[in-house]
Design a protein around this motif. Structure first.
Motif, PDB file in Angstrom:
ATOM      1  N   ALA A  29       0.652  -1.244   0.136  1.00 30.92           N
ATOM      2  CA  ALA A  29      -0.037   0.205  -0.268  1.00 30.92           C
ATOM      3  C   ALA A  29       0.927   1.359   0.134  1.00 30.92           C
ATOM      4  O   ALA A  29       0.572   2.073  -0.598  1.00 30.92           O
ATOM      5  CB  ALA A  29      -1.059  -0.108   1.267  1.00 30.92           C
ATOM      6  N   ALA A 123     -13.202  -3.613  -2.897  1.00 30.45           N
ATOM      7  CA  ALA A 123     -11.960  -2.877  -3.174  1.00 30.45           C
ATOM      8  C   ALA A 123     -12.019  -1.943  -4.151  1.00 30.45           C
ATOM      9  O   ALA A 123     -12.314  -0.634  -4.293  1.00 30.45           O
ATOM     10  CB  ALA A 123     -10.710  -3.642  -3.136  1.00 30.45           C
ATOM     11  N   TYR A 127     -13.103   2.188  -4.606  1.00 31.35           N
ATOM     12  CA  TYR A 127     -12.017   2.833  -4.939  1.00 31.35           C
ATOM     13  C   TYR A 127     -12.338   3.713  -6.251  1.00 31.35           C
ATOM     14  O   TYR A 127     -12.231   4.834  -6.354  1.00 31.35           O
ATOM     15  CB  TYR A 127     -10.892   2.015  -5.135  1.00 31.35           C
ATOM     16  CG  TYR A 127      -9.586   2.820  -5.457  1.00 31.35           C
ATOM     17  CD1 TYR A 127      -9.019   3.746  -4.502  1.00 31.35           C
ATOM     18  CD2 TYR A 127      -9.032   3.104  -6.841  1.00 31.35           C
ATOM     19  CE1 TYR A 127      -7.867   4.549  -4.857  1.00 31.35           C
ATOM     20  CE2 TYR A 127      -8.092   3.886  -7.083  1.00 31.35           C
ATOM     21  CZ  TYR A 127      -7.508   4.612  -6.101  1.00 31.35           C
ATOM     22  OH  TYR A 127      -6.465   5.330  -6.334  1.00 31.35           O
ATOM     23  N   ILE A 132     -12.836   5.228  -1.058  1.00 29.02           N
ATOM     24  CA  ILE A 132     -11.656   4.837  -0.300  1.00 29.02           C
ATOM     25  C   ILE A 132     -10.404   5.328  -0.930  1.00 29.02           C
ATOM     26  O   ILE A 132     -10.556   5.366  -2.330  1.00 29.02           O
ATOM     27  CB  ILE A 132     -11.592   3.332  -0.014  1.00 29.02           C
ATOM     28  CG1 ILE A 132     -11.512   2.444  -0.998  1.00 29.02           C
ATOM     29  CG2 ILE A 132     -12.774   2.674   1.150  1.00 29.02           C
ATOM     30  CD1 ILE A 132     -11.572   0.992  -0.912  1.00 29.02           C
ATOM     31  N   ASP A 133      -9.284   5.216  -0.317  1.00 28.27           N
ATOM     32  CA  ASP A 133      -8.217   5.471  -0.937  1.00 28.27           C
ATOM     33  C   ASP A 133      -7.347   4.394  -1.299  1.00 28.27           C
ATOM     34  O   ASP A 133      -7.782   2.966  -1.196  1.00 28.27           O
ATOM     35  CB  ASP A 133      -7.054   6.311  -0.033  1.00 28.27           C
ATOM     36  CG  ASP A 133      -6.877   5.731   1.136  1.00 28.27           C
ATOM     37  OD1 ASP A 133      -7.010   4.400   1.255  1.00 28.27           O
ATOM     38  OD2 ASP A 133      -6.401   6.294   1.938  1.00 28.27           O
ATOM     39  N   GLU A 136      -6.467   1.815   1.287  1.00 25.39           N
ATOM     40  CA  GLU A 136      -7.291   0.811   1.891  1.00 25.39           C
ATOM     41  C   GLU A 136      -7.670  -0.258   0.717  1.00 25.39           C
ATOM     42  O   GLU A 136      -7.964  -1.090   1.130  1.00 25.39           O
ATOM     43  CB  GLU A 136      -8.567   1.710   2.232  1.00 25.39           C
ATOM     44  CG  GLU A 136      -9.755   1.122   2.693  1.00 25.39           C
ATOM     45  CD  GLU A 136      -9.605   0.321   4.196  1.00 25.39           C
ATOM     46  OE1 GLU A 136     -10.241  -0.597   4.466  1.00 25.39           O
ATOM     47  OE2 GLU A 136      -8.682   0.650   4.663  1.00 25.39           O
ATOM     48  N   SER A 139      -5.473  -2.919   0.844  1.00 23.80           N
ATOM     49  CA  SER A 139      -5.558  -3.670   1.949  1.00 23.80           C
ATOM     50  C   SER A 139      -6.735  -4.621   1.900  1.00 23.80           C
ATOM     51  O   SER A 139      -6.654  -6.056   2.380  1.00 23.80           O
ATOM     52  CB  SER A 139      -5.663  -2.877   3.222  1.00 23.80           C
ATOM     53  OG  SER A 139      -5.936  -3.559   4.434  1.00 23.80           O
ATOM     54  N   ARG A 140      -8.062  -4.278   1.351  1.00 26.73           N
ATOM     55  CA  ARG A 140      -8.975  -4.968   1.368  1.00 26.73           C
ATOM     56  C   ARG A 140      -8.800  -6.290   0.466  1.00 26.73           C
ATOM     57  O   ARG A 140      -9.182  -7.210   0.526  1.00 26.73           O
ATOM     58  CB  ARG A 140     -10.220  -4.183   1.031  1.00 26.73           C
ATOM     59  CG  ARG A 140     -10.666  -3.174   2.029  1.00 26.73           C
ATOM     60  CD  ARG A 140     -12.044  -2.443   1.615  1.00 26.73           C
ATOM     61  NE  ARG A 140     -12.302  -1.444   2.591  1.00 26.73           N
ATOM     62  CZ  ARG A 140     -13.364  -0.928   2.430  1.00 26.73           C
ATOM     63  NH1 ARG A 140     -14.255  -1.015   1.316  1.00 26.73           N
ATOM     64  NH2 ARG A 140     -13.905  -0.136   3.445  1.00 26.73           N
TER      65      ARG A 140
END
Length: 256
Positions: A29, A123, A127, A132-133, A136, A139-140
């Motif tokens: 990330a 994700a 996005y 979300i950025d 994140e 990560s997901r």
């Protein structure tokens, strides 16, 4: 067209490797954000690179996808089993390697479809909607792939690599890092593939033994048993609908 984190994530998704590329390392990330800023600034004065250079950088990054495809999905187990099946039938180049790789690839996509759908749901879509950025989203995506790998990894293999790394006890499977999970997953996949291949090989080995014994009793010691047994093995394989059984069993093995 400006290259940013969204460009890389969507490009990886189009190549079928979004979840794999996102979950390659725990620190991906931060690396993705750094790479995005670096590429945007490399053109000078904050201007993005031209489209041709963007494609060049992207194609360079795609060189890591084959290793991720081999090591972090169901591809390893499937291609090994199919290769053992070809040798059990006594066939050298039929089906050819390109066909086996194609079968393994598309069956892997079928097996990984729930994971790909989960990555897209949790994700990629959020996005794309700027909910979300990039960190994140990465990560997901990693969590979805991590769950699949944990289900297919033997506890003994995890314990072995955790012991080698002198890692502390983990409270839950989610706490196992990729540095330990990945070699344990590959080891488990190899073991499972050879177990399935052994069971596939047995009936064809029996046919070889029967044919060899018959030729010996007839005094035909100069005649290769493989030439005689191959038609019988092909006939048996066709009669029991072997390809459907093999592909179905391989797909089902990931659900157990």
């Amino acid at each position: 067209m400006s290259i940013d984190g969204r460009f890389w994530l969507r490009a990886a998704a189009l190549t079928g490797g979004a979840g794999l590329l996102c979950a390659a390392t725990p620190a991906f990330a931060q690396a993705a954000d750094g790479l995005s800023r670096a590429v945007n600034e490399i053109g000078g004065d904050g201007r993005p690179l031209s489209l041709s250079l963007q494609i060049l950088v992207l194609m360079s990054l795609l060189t890591v996808l084959p290793s991720l495809l081999l090591m972090m999905t169901s591809f390893t187990r499937i291609i090994i089993v199919l290769s053992i099946l070809r040798h059990a039938l006594g066939l050298q180049q039929t089906p050819p390697n390109q066909v086996l790789v194609g079968l393994s690839l598309f069956l892997s996509l079928f097996v990984m479809q729930p994971v790909i759908s989960e990555v897209n749901r949790v994700a990629i879509e959020p996005y794309g909607q700027e909910q979300i950025d990039i960190g994140e989203a990465v990560s997901r995506s990693g969590d979805a792939l991590h769950g699949f790998m944990m289900k297919q990894t033997r506890k003994t293999d995890l314990m072995m690599f955790a012991k080698i790394a002198r890692a502390p006890a983990y409270a839950s499977p989610k706490d196992v890092p990729f540095s330990i999970l990945l070699p344990a997953f590959v080891t488990s996949e190899l073991k499972t593939a050879f177990q399935i291949g052994f069971l596939i090989f047995l009936p064809f080995l029996v046919i070889d033994l029967i044919v060899a014994s018959a030729l010996m009793s007839l005094g035909m010691m100069m005649l290769s048993p493989t030439i005689i047994s191959m038609p019988f093995k092909l006939l048996l394989f066709v009669l029991v609908d072997g390809w459907a059984l093999t592909m179905g069993s391989l797909a089902a093995s990931f659900g157990t």
